[in-house]
Design a protein around this motif. Structure first.
Motif, short mmCIF file in Angstrom:
data_model
loop_
_atom_site.label_atom_id
_atom_site.label_comp_id
_atom_site.label_asym_id
_atom_site.label_seq_id
_atom_site.Cartn_x
_atom_site.Cartn_y
_atom_site.Cartn_z
N THR A 169 24.44 -6.20 -9.44
CA THR A 169 23.75 -7.18 -10.28
C THR A 169 24.35 -7.36 -11.67
O THR A 169 24.12 -8.40 -12.31
CB THR A 169 22.28 -6.78 -10.47
OG1 THR A 169 22.23 -5.55 -11.22
CG2 THR A 169 21.58 -6.59 -9.14
N GLY A 170 25.05 -6.34 -12.18
CA GLY A 170 25.51 -6.38 -13.56
C GLY A 170 24.42 -6.03 -14.57
O GLY A 170 24.65 -6.12 -15.78
N GLU A 171 23.25 -5.60 -14.10
CA GLU A 171 22.14 -5.23 -14.98
C GLU A 171 21.84 -3.74 -14.81
O GLU A 171 21.72 -3.25 -13.69
CB GLU A 171 20.89 -6.06 -14.66
CG GLU A 171 21.07 -7.56 -14.87
CD GLU A 171 19.78 -8.33 -14.67
OE1 GLU A 171 18.71 -7.78 -15.01
OE2 GLU A 171 19.83 -9.47 -14.16
N ALA A 172 21.70 -3.04 -15.95
CA ALA A 172 21.49 -1.59 -15.93
C ALA A 172 20.03 -1.25 -16.18
O ALA A 172 19.46 -1.61 -17.21
CB ALA A 172 22.36 -0.92 -16.98
N TYR A 173 19.43 -0.55 -15.21
CA TYR A 173 18.07 -0.05 -15.34
C TYR A 173 18.01 1.36 -14.78
O TYR A 173 18.81 1.74 -13.92
CB TYR A 173 17.06 -0.93 -14.59
CG TYR A 173 16.97 -2.34 -15.12
CD1 TYR A 173 16.33 -2.61 -16.32
CD2 TYR A 173 17.53 -3.40 -14.41
CE1 TYR A 173 16.24 -3.91 -16.81
CE2 TYR A 173 17.45 -4.70 -14.89
CZ TYR A 173 16.81 -4.95 -16.09
OH TYR A 173 16.73 -6.24 -16.57
N ARG A 213 12.25 1.01 -14.81
CA ARG A 213 11.70 0.03 -13.87
C ARG A 213 11.11 0.75 -12.66
O ARG A 213 11.51 1.87 -12.32
CB ARG A 213 12.77 -0.95 -13.40
CG ARG A 213 13.30 -1.88 -14.49
CD ARG A 213 12.26 -2.87 -14.94
NE ARG A 213 12.80 -3.83 -15.90
CZ ARG A 213 12.82 -3.67 -17.21
NH1 ARG A 213 12.35 -2.54 -17.74
NH2 ARG A 213 13.31 -4.60 -18.00
N LYS A 214 10.18 0.10 -11.96
CA LYS A 214 9.61 0.63 -10.72
C LYS A 214 10.53 0.32 -9.54
O LYS A 214 11.35 -0.59 -9.59
CB LYS A 214 8.23 0.04 -10.48
CG LYS A 214 7.16 0.50 -11.45
CD LYS A 214 5.81 -0.08 -11.06
CE LYS A 214 4.71 0.40 -11.99
NZ LYS A 214 3.39 -0.15 -11.61
N GLY A 220 17.33 -7.55 -10.86
CA GLY A 220 18.53 -8.38 -10.95
C GLY A 220 18.82 -9.07 -9.63
O GLY A 220 18.16 -8.82 -8.61
N LEU A 221 19.80 -9.95 -9.67
CA LEU A 221 20.23 -10.71 -8.50
C LEU A 221 21.69 -10.40 -8.20
O LEU A 221 22.46 -10.06 -9.12
CB LEU A 221 20.07 -12.21 -8.75
CG LEU A 221 18.70 -12.68 -9.26
CD1 LEU A 221 18.74 -14.18 -9.55
CD2 LEU A 221 17.60 -12.35 -8.26
N PRO A 237 17.85 -11.27 -4.39
CA PRO A 237 17.13 -10.28 -5.22
C PRO A 237 17.48 -8.84 -4.83
O PRO A 237 17.60 -8.51 -3.65
CB PRO A 237 15.65 -10.58 -4.94
CG PRO A 237 15.64 -11.97 -4.38
CD PRO A 237 16.92 -12.14 -3.65
N VAL A 238 17.61 -7.99 -5.86
CA VAL A 238 17.88 -6.58 -5.65
C VAL A 238 16.74 -5.78 -6.28
O VAL A 238 16.48 -5.89 -7.48
CB VAL A 238 19.22 -6.16 -6.28
CG1 VAL A 238 19.50 -4.68 -6.00
CG2 VAL A 238 20.36 -7.02 -5.75
N ALA A 239 16.05 -5.00 -5.46
CA ALA A 239 14.92 -4.21 -5.93
C ALA A 239 15.39 -2.95 -6.63
O ALA A 239 16.55 -2.54 -6.52
CB ALA A 239 14.01 -3.85 -4.76
N GLY A 240 14.46 -2.30 -7.33
CA GLY A 240 14.79 -1.07 -8.05
C GLY A 240 15.31 0.02 -7.15
O GLY A 240 16.18 0.80 -7.54
N GLY A 241 14.78 0.12 -5.92
CA GLY A 241 15.18 1.21 -5.04
C GLY A 241 14.55 2.52 -5.48
O GLY A 241 13.76 2.56 -6.43
N LEU A 242 14.92 3.61 -4.82
CA LEU A 242 14.26 4.88 -5.10
C LEU A 242 15.16 6.05 -4.76
O LEU A 242 16.14 5.90 -4.02
CB LEU A 242 12.94 4.97 -4.35
CG LEU A 242 12.90 5.01 -2.82
CD1 LEU A 242 11.45 5.13 -2.35
CD2 LEU A 242 13.51 3.80 -2.16
#
Length: 510
Positions: A169-173, A213-214, A220-221, A237-242
């Motif tokens: 996604t290029g987004e860091a969480y 994030r949860k 992110g996408l 869409p890309v979920a947070g995952g676990l």
């Protein structure tokens, strides 16, 4: 509208897996790639982060090709992976160093100091877990003293799966289940806490930790760049995952305290769900579950099925060759050899401490009680039993804080062997249930993707669709006493060799 799909990715210590599921829970296709760890120094376990991402990209391309689906019909993606460790990226999103896997022990001296100087005692009410070397914050503390250049170059430090999501996604969480197993947040407030960073001496590096994030949040996408590399459609869409311990637990369908969960893979992971955390020095750790109302109460150590993998790799070359010549698996041969020996006819005890221990940091793996009449089959049965005994040691500690469960849901490498699962059931004298799903980690991730994309309302609905039990091993009461006796002997041997291991260390550390 045609069929739609959910993609789950799972990144363990060496293997990356991608599994595509229909929204009805059906497994459509799976693919995998290996990334060999980098072992250049004793205690250092690293990996090339670019190679890790390429393994994920290749696995995604392969699974899409196998399934022959339109990438636009993949409506959600999520990742799971090993917890803890450290994956540093710079301001341009490039790796700032090699990734560090959770089995890395470079920070072990820091952990010993924190246990001795009261740091652990001060942190326990906040993080509710032990401190161990493979956790992210201890690794950052080690870098502060030994590789400050990495920290100055780094913009973020991520977990394994959070890094792969960043590549997508290029987004860091930073996702909550992952950071909660890494001594990274205050479990009372579910947030970063300056007191934790101060205790580890890394206040200046709190800046490296990404927004929280949860696991079911859309984080992110799929970017245009990632789309070109993976074959996924940009904008997916890309979920947070676990983290993997939560992914496998929800993958087996555990949604309440009734059933306990066990992962018998590289790690011996044993857990139950609780409505509230339990801060106790007698527990390995508390962590957040993927369901908002629950915490995971965990007892873990590196004492599980990886012991068998080592035995097979190093001591069963001929059997492996013969099995492959006949189109079979060496693990089928192992099962047959173990089945040929009754528990009462195997007086050999195996301490499964090849890669770590839950009893003494200095302890080593060993076979005890071998005589000239014993064969490789006896040793293999001892490995199966020793791993089950280590799991039971953990589970008995967990049972100090709750009642016996109605059943145990098992996953991991040992769950592929019905013979081994029956031994677990007999050692515990509790029914052990094996999930129908082949890859519980990717399944748990796919559930997150399904909730994030609106296919499911919550995990209860997702579990109802995805999680099925293939079979249950009922404990044999006739074996209860022999396994009780053998477990007590195992427990006694595990602790009575403490002085021996001290002498061992003095001799062989020179």
């Amino acid at each position: 509208m045609g069929q739609q799909y959910l993609l789950g990715l799972d990144n363990g210590g060496t293997v990356t897996k991608a599994t595509l599921y229909g929204t009805d829970g059906t497994e459509i296709a799976a693919a995998g790639m290996q990334v060999k760890p980098i072992l250049e120094k004793v205690g250092f376990v690293e990996r090339d982060m670019d190679a890790l991402w390429q393994a994920n990209a290749t696995a995604i391309r392969d699974v899409l090709a196998k399934a022959a689906v339109n990438p636009k019909d993949v409506i959600g993606v999520a990742v799971t992976g090993h917890g803890c460790g450290a994956y540093f990226i710079d301001a341009e999103g490039r790796p700032a160093a090699n990734g560090i896997i959770s089995t890395d022990t470079r920070a072990k001296d820091y952990v010993a100091r924190w246990n001795a100087d009261g740091t652990y005692d001060a942190l326990l009410p906040l993080t509710m877990q032990i401190i161990w070397a493979g956790q992210t914050l201890p690794i950052v503390a080690w870098h502060k003293d030994n590789r400050p250049d990495v920290l100055e170059r780094a913009d973020k430090v991520l977990s394994c799966k959070d890094y792969i999501r960043f590549c997508l996604t290029g987004e860091a969480y930073t996702e909550l289940t992952d950071v909660s197993v890494a001594n990274g947040i205050n479990l009372n407030t579910i947030s970063y806490d300056d007191a934790i960073f101060h205790a580890f001496g890394i206040e200046a590096y709190k800046r490296l930790f990404a927004p929280l994030r949860k696991c079911t949040d859309v984080c992110g996408l799929v970017s245009e760049k990632a789309a070109r590399e993976t074959g996924l459609a940009a904008g997916t869409p890309v979920a947070g995952g676990l983290c993997d311990v939560a992914a496998c637990c929800i993958g087996t369908g555990v949604t309440s305290p009734d059933k306990m969960c066990m992962v018998a893979g590289t790690w011996s992971i044993n857990e139950f769900l609780s409505k509230k955390p339990i801060a106790s020095k007698q527990l390995f750790q508390n962590a957040l579950y993927c369901m908002d109302d629950y915490w995971m109460i965990l007892e873990n150590s590196m004492t599980s099925a990886s012991n068998l993998e080592w035995f097979v790799k190093n001591l069963m070359g001929h059997e492996k060759h013969d099995a492959e010549e006949q189109g079979g698996s060496v693990f089928q041969t192992v099962d047959a050899m173990v089945s040929a020996i009754a528990p009462e006819d195997c007086p050999v005890i195996f301490l499964p401490f090849l890669f770590g221990t839950n009893v003494n940091a200095d302890a080593k793996a060993c076979f005890l009680g071998i005589s000239g009449m014993h064969t490789k089959a006896h040793l293999l049965r001892a490995v199966y039993e020793g791993v089950a005994f280590s799991h039971r040691t953990h589970m008995e500690n967990l049972l100090r804080f709750r009642e016996r469960p109605s059943g145990i849901r098992i996953s991991g490498g040992a769950a592929r062997s019905r013979v081994w699962v029956q031994i677990f059931a007999d050692v515990f004298q509790i029914p052990v249930e094996v999930s129908a799903g082949k890859e519980l980690g990717t399944m748990g991730a796919a559930m997150c993707a399904g909730i994030a994309s609106g296919v499911f309302d919550d995990f209860l609905q997702a579990v109802d669709v995805f999680s099925k039990v293939a079979y249950t091993c009922i404990p044999n009461p006739e074996t209860a006493q022999i396994y009780e006796d053998k477990f007590r002997l195992y427990s006694k041997l595990s602790t009575q060799l403490d002085e021996t291991w001290k002498d061992w260390g003095k001799i062989f550390s020179k």
